[in-house]
Design a protein around this motif. Structure first.
Motif, PDB file in Angstrom:
ATOM      1  N   ASN A  72       0.808  -1.220   0.000  1.00  0.00           N
ATOM      2  CA  ASN A  72       0.000   0.000   0.000  1.00  0.00           C
ATOM      3  C   ASN A  72       0.840   1.269   0.000  1.00  0.00           C
ATOM      4  OD1 ASN A  72      -1.723  -2.178   1.609  1.00  0.00           O
ATOM      5  ND2 ASN A  72      -3.152  -0.700   0.739  1.00  0.00           N
ATOM      6  N   GLY A  73       2.143   1.145  -0.013  1.00  0.00           N
ATOM      7  CA  GLY A  73       2.989   2.314   0.172  1.00  0.00           C
ATOM      8  C   GLY A  73       3.634   2.826  -1.097  1.00  0.00           C
ATOM      9  N   ILE A  74       3.895   4.128  -1.112  1.00  0.00           N
ATOM     10  CA  ILE A  74       4.638   4.816  -2.161  1.00  0.00           C
ATOM     11  C   ILE A  74       5.724   5.630  -1.476  1.00  0.00           C
ATOM     12  CG2 ILE A  74       4.554   6.587  -3.951  1.00  0.00           C
ATOM     13  CD1 ILE A  74       1.800   5.686  -4.661  1.00  0.00           C
ATOM     14  N   LEU A  75       6.940   5.460  -1.947  1.00  0.00           N
ATOM     15  CA  LEU A  75       8.091   6.147  -1.339  1.00  0.00           C
ATOM     16  C   LEU A  75       8.250   7.531  -1.950  1.00  0.00           C
ATOM     17  CD1 LEU A  75      10.199   5.466   0.819  1.00  0.00           C
ATOM     18  CD2 LEU A  75      11.762   4.831  -1.018  1.00  0.00           C
ATOM     19  N   ASP A 108       9.976   1.405 -10.662  1.00  0.00           N
ATOM     20  CA  ASP A 108      10.935   2.295  -9.970  1.00  0.00           C
ATOM     21  C   ASP A 108      10.429   2.535  -8.561  1.00  0.00           C
ATOM     22  OD1 ASP A 108      12.831   4.078  -9.157  1.00  0.00           O
ATOM     23  OD2 ASP A 108      12.579   5.477 -10.826  1.00  0.00           O
ATOM     24  N   PRO A 109      10.955   1.854  -7.562  1.00  0.00           N
ATOM     25  CA  PRO A 109      10.447   2.035  -6.187  1.00  0.00           C
ATOM     26  C   PRO A 109      10.835   3.363  -5.558  1.00  0.00           C
ATOM     27  CG  PRO A 109      12.308   0.522  -6.205  1.00  0.00           C
ATOM     28  CD  PRO A 109      11.996   0.816  -7.637  1.00  0.00           C
ATOM     29  N   GLU A 110      11.779   4.069  -6.149  1.00  0.00           N
ATOM     30  CA  GLU A 110      12.241   5.329  -5.569  1.00  0.00           C
ATOM     31  C   GLU A 110      11.502   6.540  -6.123  1.00  0.00           C
ATOM     32  OE1 GLU A 110      14.364   5.392  -3.147  1.00  0.00           O
ATOM     33  OE2 GLU A 110      14.876   3.254  -3.201  1.00  0.00           O
ATOM     34  N   ASP A 111      10.908   6.439  -7.296  1.00  0.00           N
ATOM     35  CA  ASP A 111      10.277   7.582  -7.956  1.00  0.00           C
ATOM     36  C   ASP A 111       8.974   7.099  -8.589  1.00  0.00           C
ATOM     37  OD1 ASP A 111       9.591   9.901  -9.220  1.00  0.00           O
ATOM     38  OD2 ASP A 111      11.533  10.221 -10.174  1.00  0.00           O
ATOM     39  N   ALA A 112       7.853   7.343  -7.915  1.00  0.00           N
ATOM     40  CA  ALA A 112       6.562   6.867  -8.410  1.00  0.00           C
ATOM     41  C   ALA A 112       6.117   7.628  -9.650  1.00  0.00           C
ATOM     42  CB  ALA A 112       5.506   7.014  -7.306  1.00  0.00           C
ATOM     43  N   TRP A 122       5.266   5.819 -13.151  1.00  0.00           N
ATOM     44  CA  TRP A 122       3.954   5.930 -13.787  1.00  0.00           C
ATOM     45  C   TRP A 122       4.075   6.402 -15.228  1.00  0.00           C
ATOM     46  CZ3 TRP A 122      -0.735   4.260 -13.501  1.00  0.00           C
ATOM     47  CH2 TRP A 122      -1.794   4.938 -14.077  1.00  0.00           C
ATOM     48  N   ALA A 123       4.982   7.334 -15.494  1.00  0.00           N
ATOM     49  CA  ALA A 123       5.205   7.783 -16.879  1.00  0.00           C
ATOM     50  C   ALA A 123       5.730   6.639 -17.747  1.00  0.00           C
ATOM     51  CB  ALA A 123       6.175   8.958 -16.885  1.00  0.00           C
ATOM     52  N   MET A 124       6.624   5.826 -17.224  1.00  0.00           N
ATOM     53  CA  MET A 124       7.127   4.677 -17.967  1.00  0.00           C
ATOM     54  C   MET A 124       6.022   3.652 -18.210  1.00  0.00           C
ATOM     55  SD  MET A 124      10.805   4.217 -16.038  1.00  0.00           S
ATOM     56  CE  MET A 124      11.232   2.776 -16.989  1.00  0.00           C
ATOM     57  N   TYR A 125       5.158   3.450 -17.227  1.00  0.00           N
ATOM     58  CA  TYR A 125       4.050   2.507 -17.386  1.00  0.00           C
ATOM     59  C   TYR A 125       3.091   2.981 -18.488  1.00  0.00           C
ATOM     60  CZ  TYR A 125      -0.307   0.061 -16.334  1.00  0.00           C
ATOM     61  OH  TYR A 125      -1.467  -0.674 -16.433  1.00  0.00           O
ATOM     62  N   LYS A 126       2.784   4.272 -18.544  1.00  0.00           N
ATOM     63  CA  LYS A 126       1.913   4.794 -19.584  1.00  0.00           C
ATOM     64  C   LYS A 126       2.556   4.654 -20.960  1.00  0.00           C
ATOM     65  CE  LYS A 126       1.376   8.896 -17.810  1.00  0.00           C
ATOM     66  NZ  LYS A 126       0.893  10.286 -17.662  1.00  0.00           N
ATOM     67  N   GLN A 127       3.855   4.875 -21.043  1.00  0.00           N
ATOM     68  CA  GLN A 127       4.536   4.714 -22.323  1.00  0.00           C
ATOM     69  C   GLN A 127       4.482   3.257 -22.793  1.00  0.00           C
ATOM     70  OE1 GLN A 127       5.598   7.094 -24.224  1.00  0.00           O
ATOM     71  NE2 GLN A 127       6.440   5.717 -25.817  1.00  0.00           N
ATOM     72  N   ARG A 128       4.656   2.316 -21.900  1.00  0.00           N
ATOM     73  CA  ARG A 128       4.561   0.905 -22.272  1.00  0.00           C
ATOM     74  C   ARG A 128       3.146   0.556 -22.705  1.00  0.00           C
ATOM     75  NH1 ARG A 128       7.849  -2.103 -17.295  1.00  0.00           N
ATOM     76  NH2 ARG A 128       9.887  -1.120 -17.667  1.00  0.00           N
ATOM     77  N   ALA A 129       2.153   1.115 -22.033  1.00  0.00           N
ATOM     78  CA  ALA A 129       0.761   0.843 -22.417  1.00  0.00           C
ATOM     79  C   ALA A 129       0.467   1.393 -23.806  1.00  0.00           C
ATOM     80  CB  ALA A 129      -0.181   1.453 -21.385  1.00  0.00           C
ATOM     81  N   ARG A 130       0.980   2.567 -24.142  1.00  0.00           N
ATOM     82  CA  ARG A 130       0.780   3.119 -25.486  1.00  0.00           C
ATOM     83  C   ARG A 130       1.435   2.224 -26.536  1.00  0.00           C
ATOM     84  NH1 ARG A 130       2.020   8.151 -22.833  1.00  0.00           N
ATOM     85  NH2 ARG A 130       0.169   9.492 -22.720  1.00  0.00           N
ATOM     86  N   ILE A 172      -1.992  -1.903  -8.938  1.00  0.00           N
ATOM     87  CA  ILE A 172      -1.415  -0.778  -9.685  1.00  0.00           C
ATOM     88  C   ILE A 172      -0.192  -0.232  -8.956  1.00  0.00           C
ATOM     89  CG2 ILE A 172      -1.894   1.493 -10.639  1.00  0.00           C
ATOM     90  CD1 ILE A 172      -4.811   0.731 -10.793  1.00  0.00           C
ATOM     91  N   LEU A 173      -0.303  -0.105  -7.655  1.00  0.00           N
ATOM     92  CA  LEU A 173       0.855   0.364  -6.884  1.00  0.00           C
ATOM     93  C   LEU A 173       2.011  -0.625  -6.978  1.00  0.00           C
ATOM     94  CD1 LEU A 173      -0.890   1.715  -3.654  1.00  0.00           C
ATOM     95  CD2 LEU A 173      -0.254   2.963  -5.724  1.00  0.00           C
ATOM     96  N   ASN A 174       1.704  -1.911  -7.051  1.00  0.00           N
ATOM     97  CA  ASN A 174       2.748  -2.915  -7.181  1.00  0.00           C
ATOM     98  C   ASN A 174       3.479  -2.766  -8.511  1.00  0.00           C
ATOM     99  OD1 ASN A 174       4.319  -5.171  -6.637  1.00  0.00           O
ATOM    100  ND2 ASN A 174       2.819  -6.590  -7.504  1.00  0.00           N
ATOM    101  N   ILE A 175       2.745  -2.466  -9.593  1.00  0.00           N
ATOM    102  CA  ILE A 175       3.375  -2.243 -10.894  1.00  0.00           C
ATOM    103  C   ILE A 175       4.301  -1.029 -10.842  1.00  0.00           C
ATOM    104  CG2 ILE A 175       2.926  -1.664 -13.302  1.00  0.00           C
ATOM    105  CD1 ILE A 175       0.339  -3.263 -13.099  1.00  0.00           C
ATOM    106  N   VAL A 176       3.828   0.038 -10.226  1.00  0.00           N
ATOM    107  CA  VAL A 176       4.633   1.269 -10.132  1.00  0.00           C
ATOM    108  C   VAL A 176       5.891   1.015  -9.316  1.00  0.00           C
ATOM    109  CG1 VAL A 176       4.655   3.618  -9.249  1.00  0.00           C
ATOM    110  CG2 VAL A 176       2.649   2.772 -10.471  1.00  0.00           C
ATOM    111  N   ASN A 177       5.763   0.344  -8.177  1.00  0.00           N
ATOM    112  CA  ASN A 177       6.933   0.082  -7.335  1.00  0.00           C
ATOM    113  C   ASN A 177       7.895  -0.904  -7.976  1.00  0.00           C
ATOM    114  OD1 ASN A 177       6.082   1.812  -5.241  1.00  0.00           O
ATOM    115  ND2 ASN A 177       4.810   0.208  -4.327  1.00  0.00           N
ATOM    116  N   THR A 178       7.402  -1.769  -8.818  1.00  0.00           N
ATOM    117  CA  THR A 178       8.284  -2.697  -9.520  1.00  0.00           C
ATOM    118  C   THR A 178       9.129  -1.976 -10.547  1.00  0.00           C
ATOM    119  OG1 THR A 178       6.679  -4.476  -9.187  1.00  0.00           O
ATOM    120  CG2 THR A 178       8.359  -4.815 -10.874  1.00  0.00           C
TER     121      THR A 178
END
Length: 542
Positions: free
Chosen positions: A368-371, A417-421, A425-433, A409-415
């Motif tokens: 449940n956490g975001i750093l 880049d756990p240091e910079d959410a 998230w920007a990288m995840y959106k680029q992969r989805a596109r 979704i938080l697990n995908i983001v932390n996987t």
């Protein structure tokens, strides 16, 4: 008769003259003159010499009299005959007894010199003698303190005595330390025994001991269980439910966001001159204002309440942004770390997010956490602005597509880049596109159909838009970003309208007060009338 009176007068005159010239007491001088006259009358030269020379050769008082730590030269003078006799006697005294260094300095020095110059001269002489004595070449009869100490240290008897004394002192110190240690150990043992006896006392609802179990073993088990319960009580939060029950559906936010205060939103510094100083992170108020529209914001900090409460009061005095505030008392102590247990928030963990600068703070629910990068006062920091975009798009993504659990979704983001959410998230959106473009090139019809079924427009507009979406496939990520921008623009517009409304209300209030003052002035009301409420507006009639 006349001759005796004349002899008495001459005797007194001679006595005064002798006392003045030899600085003798007048009575003593008178006795001396009488003896001398008697000797002369009887032609006794021996008696005359005995009476005269002791008076003349008697040691005169020193010409330097002490006064306030200094020697002041007297103005008395002596006759040449008296000075000669005194010099002869002084020479005899020099031969009989050795002179002290201070006497030698007074006699050899120039008595007409200035007092300070004489003192400096004597001090230089003493310093030279001390230096010569410490070097081993001093004159006989003088010994410096350094030489005496060196002689004592070189003396084997004195050295042995010093060694034994030091050894005895160290032994006594060790005995005292051992005695103190024994006393402390005995005291701690008695305290531990008392605690064991107290914790092992059976309760009223104590179970019966098992078969073959001794009374001491059962007592030990009770004490150990009570000790563990006590530790758990001290390390657990003060409340079982940290937050009250959620509001009804029309008023409850779909997601709960817990945010750390120290080094996440503000930075505290201690200054000896002014005390605690607080600096707010750039964009913190806009960040909280925008997210409070979509999230139930909770300030959950590991700082003690007496430090965090004044900061929260200054940052959000009317609870506009954060509905609740939790402090160190609401955390759980785990291995010396203050951990925030989200399971005690009285909220659904599938709809709960925690934003913290320390990963150990949410170690009980890491999914449940975001750093967040800690902030230490850099005014060029833009981390909150980037995270604001991430949380807005996350809210749109969950609300439009009806996602029931935010943790995947938080697990995908932390996987990623756990240091910079925000970057993750920007990288995840680029992969989805890229994935969407690849599926569209492979099978345009299936891509269009799947897109139309899961698109946010089909959920908002109903089935009528599905056939239209089959002909024109939509990029899900682009639609999420577009809707998030629209929501952000709407929030800015609402904030601007609210500001204009506040300005209009303030103007109306000022105009009303001005009009009321003019009416009261026309009525001629006095200050006493204002106190009695004469100038107050009338209540509306029923």
């Amino acid at each position: 008769m006349a001759s005796s009176f004349l002899a008495s007068t001459l005797t007194r005159a001679a006595a005064r003259r002798l006392a003045a010239s030899t600085a003798l007491p007048r009575q003593h001088a008178r006795n001396t003159v009488r003896t001398l006259s008697t000797a002369l009358l009887h032609s006794n030269a021996r008696l005359a010499r005995t009476a005269l020379f002791p008076a003349i050769t008697r040691p005169r008082p020193s010409m330097w009299v002490p006064s306030a730590g200094m020697k002041i030269k007297t103005t008395e003078t002596a006759s040449p005959e008296t000075e000669g006799a005194a010099a002869a006697e002084e020479q005899a005294n020099k031969k009989e007894s050795p002179k002290r260094p201070e006497q030698a300095a007074e006699e050899d020095g120039d008595q007409g010199l200035d007092l300070f110059a004489q003192a400096a001269k004597n001090q230089k002489r003493r310093d030279a003698e001390a230096a010569a004595g410490s070097g081993g070449g001093g004159p006989a009869g003088t010994a410096s303190p350094g030489a005496g100490e060196a002689a004592k240290l070189e003396d084997p008897v004195e050295a042995e005595r010093q060694r034994k004394w030091k050894q005895a002192a160290e032994e006594e110190e060790r005995k005292q330390m051992a005695k103190s240690g024994r006393n402390v150990a005995i005291t701690m043992g008695l305290i531990g025994l008392g605690c064991f006896i107290y914790l092992g006392i059976p309760d009223n609802e104590e179970q019966q001991p098992k078969e073959g179990e001794s009374y001491f073993a059962r007592y030990h088990i009770r004490a150990w269980e009570n000790l563990k319960n006590l530790r758990k009580t001290l390390s657990s939060p003060a409340l079982e439910k940290l937050l009250p029950d959620a509001l009804p559906p029309p008023y409850q936010r779909p997601l709960t966001l817990c945010i750390e205060l120290s080094d996440a939103l503000v930075h505290l510094e201690w200054d000896k001159s002014v005390g605690w100083r607080v600096a707010t992170r750039p964009g913190v108020k806009q960040f909280l204002a925008n997210l409070s529209r979509y999230y139930e914001v909770v300030i959950f900090t590991s700082s003690p309440g007496y430090l965090a409460e004044p900061v929260c009061q200054a940052l959000d005095p009317h609870f506009f942004y954060a509905m609740y505030r939790l402090y160190r008392d609401h955390t759980t102590l785990v291995d010396g770390t203050y951990v925030k247990d989200l399971s005690q928030l009285n909220r659904d963990l599938s709809k709960t997010i925690i934003l913290d600068t320390n990963k150990e703070s949410f170690q009980l629910q890491p999914e449940n956490g975001i750093l967040l990068k800690p902030w230490l006062g850099d005014r060029s920091d833009r981390e909150l602005k980037r995270l604001e975009t991430f949380f807005e798009e996350l809210y749109v993504f969950i609300s439009v597509y009806g996602i029931q659990d935010v943790r995947p979704i938080l697990n995908i983001v932390n996987t990623i880049d756990p240091e910079d959410a925000a970057t993750a998230w920007a990288m995840y959106k680029q992969r989805a596109r890229e994935d969407f473009a690849a599926r569209q090139l492979a099978d345009p019809s299936s891509t269009a159909s799947s897109t139309s079924k899961s698109s946010w427009l089909s959920r908002l507009l109903g089935g009528g838009a599905a056939s239209q979406q089959q002909q024109q496939p939509l990029n899900v990520i682009d639609q999420i970003e577009q809707l998030a921008r629209e929501e952000h623009a709407l929030a800015d517009k609402d904030a601007e309208n609210m500001k204009l409304q506040m300005v209009d209300m303030q103007k109306q209030q000022e105009e009303f007060i001005k009009k009321q003052m003019e009416e009261n002035k026309k009525k001629g009301l006095k200050l006493w009338d204002y106190f009695n409420g004469a100038g107050a507006p009338q209540p509306p009639q029923q």
